[in-house]
Design an enzyme around this catalytic site. Structure first.
Site, PDB file in Angstrom:
ATOM      1  CG  MET A  30      40.683 -13.500 -20.739  1.00 26.12           C
ATOM      2  SD  MET A  30      40.146 -11.790 -20.950  1.00 26.12           S
ATOM      3  CE  MET A  30      38.577 -12.011 -21.782  1.00 26.12           C
ATOM      4  CB  ALA A  32      34.279 -17.956 -17.017  1.00 25.49           C
ATOM      5  N   GLY A  36      34.836 -25.659 -24.850  1.00 28.21           N
ATOM      6  CA  GLY A  36      35.696 -25.149 -25.912  1.00 28.21           C
ATOM      7  C   GLY A  36      37.130 -24.975 -25.430  1.00 28.21           C
ATOM      8  CG  HIS A  37      38.099 -22.119 -22.396  1.00 29.82           C
ATOM      9  ND1 HIS A  37      36.877 -21.721 -21.900  1.00 29.82           N
ATOM     10  CD2 HIS A  37      38.682 -21.012 -22.901  1.00 29.82           C
ATOM     11  CE1 HIS A  37      36.731 -20.418 -22.091  1.00 29.82           C
ATOM     12  NE2 HIS A  37      37.809 -19.969 -22.704  1.00 29.82           N
ATOM     13  CD  GLN A  61      41.802  -9.398 -23.754  1.00 29.98           C
ATOM     14  OE1 GLN A  61      42.978  -9.746 -23.577  1.00 29.98           O
ATOM     15  NE2 GLN A  61      40.894 -10.203 -24.285  1.00 29.98           N
ATOM     16  N   GLY A 147      40.825 -20.842 -29.942  1.00 35.02           N
ATOM     17  CA  GLY A 147      39.557 -21.244 -30.544  1.00 35.02           C
ATOM     18  C   GLY A 147      39.177 -20.332 -31.694  1.00 35.02           C
ATOM     19  CB  SER A 185      30.750 -17.379 -25.180  1.00 36.78           C
ATOM     20  OG  SER A 185      31.251 -16.165 -24.676  1.00 36.78           O
ATOM     21  NE  ARG A 187      32.147 -10.516 -23.007  1.00 39.43           N
ATOM     22  CZ  ARG A 187      33.422 -10.590 -23.339  1.00 39.43           C
ATOM     23  NH1 ARG A 187      33.861 -11.665 -23.992  1.00 39.43           N
ATOM     24  NH2 ARG A 187      34.275  -9.626 -23.028  1.00 39.43           N
TER      25      ARG A 187
END
EC number: 6.3.2.1
Length: 283
Positions: A30, A32, A36-37, A61, A147, A185, A187
């Site tokens: 999604m 940002a 990790g991505h 979602q 992940g 994250s 967020r």
């Protein structure tokens, strides 16, 4: 790196790769993006001939419209990061492209979605399953990379693949953390400096609980202790802390030898909802 904004363009690209005998790796996101991505993209580039990533903030979602509105969107920066990580094609569709008409199909994942995220975010996994199904049909990947921070989501997607006979392999990679333990994250960008300073306590609570599980402390005591630990930080509003079977995701009353345990939490920190988990392997 090729850029596609239409389903037709992406489908044609993927079909050409398939006909050429190339293996396709897929990383749905999604946006940002964080390391990790990018770990997933690098893994896909190592395993496959073609790496397709998608960036789509999927409205179906989100059960909190404000969370959807505030979700970070950085497409230009993300594209540069993907290119440098070895991505060969980016799919960046609009909501209208992904949902030319409202989706009415309903998924039911039974016990997998009756707990944790499914219990606290009604309709969340239906939205996840809908968009992931659409993307799998367009990309037709050989491997799709996720992940483990979203442990329950990985379990649901694996069930989706099995039930609908998608011809692909789901590859899950361990959570990437900041130096202080906070799970990376998208967020996290929304945390204030004061909130960011206390956020690592979430992982500390998980690590402490994991050690208690290894020592054989009953699940109910582990759960109660973790919630008490989180309650000491006034900025935290815990939503849940679960001690569950890592495969079925059902809460545990005791431990079974050879069955892994997953410790999962969701906590509101200011206006930001954070999730994390730790897997504990038992001999």
């Amino acid at each position: 790196m090729d850029l596609f904004t239409t389903a037709a363009g992406l489908l044609a690209y993927a079909e050409t790769a398939r006909r050429a005998g190339q293996r396709i790796g897929f990383v749905p996101t999604m946006g940002a993006l964080h390391d990790g991505h990018l770990q997933l993209v690098r893994a896909a580039a190592n395993d496959c001939d073609v790496v397709i990533a998608s960036i789509f903030v999927n409205p179906t979602q989100f059960n909190n419209p404000e969370d959807f509105r505030l979700y970070p969107r950085l497409p230009e920066t993300d594209a540069d990061l993907l290119r440098s990580a070895g991505c060969t094609a980016l799919f960046l569709p609009s909501v209208e492209e992904m949902y030319p008409q409202p989706a009415v199909l309903k998924f039911n994942f039974g016990a997998l979605e009756s707990v944790m995220e499914g219990a606290h975010r009604p309709g969340h996994f239906n939205g996840v399953a809908t968009v992931v199904s659409k993307l799998f049909h367009l990309v037709r990947p050989h491997r799709a990379y996720f992940g483990q921070k979203d442990w329950q989501q990985v379990a649901v997607v694996k069930q989706l693949v099995a039930d609908l006979s998608f011809d692909l392999e789901i590859v899950a990679y361990p959570t990437i953390r900041e130096a202080d333990g906070l799970a990376m994250s998208s967020r996290n960008r929304r945390l204030t400096p004061e909130e960011r300073a206390v956020a690592p306590q979430l992982y500390q609570a998980l690590a402490q609980a994991a050690e208690q599980v290894r020592q054989g402390m009953p699940p109910a005591q582990v759960q109660a202790g973790a919630l008490a630990t989180l309650a000491r930080e006034p900025r935290f509003t815990p939503e849940y802390f679960e001690v569950a079977d890592a495969q079925t995701l059902q809460p545990l009353t005791d431990y079974a030898p050879g069955r892994a345990v997953v410790l999962c939490l969701a906590v509101h920190l200011g206006a930001v909802r954070l999730i994390d988990n730790v897997i504990v392997s038992l001999g």
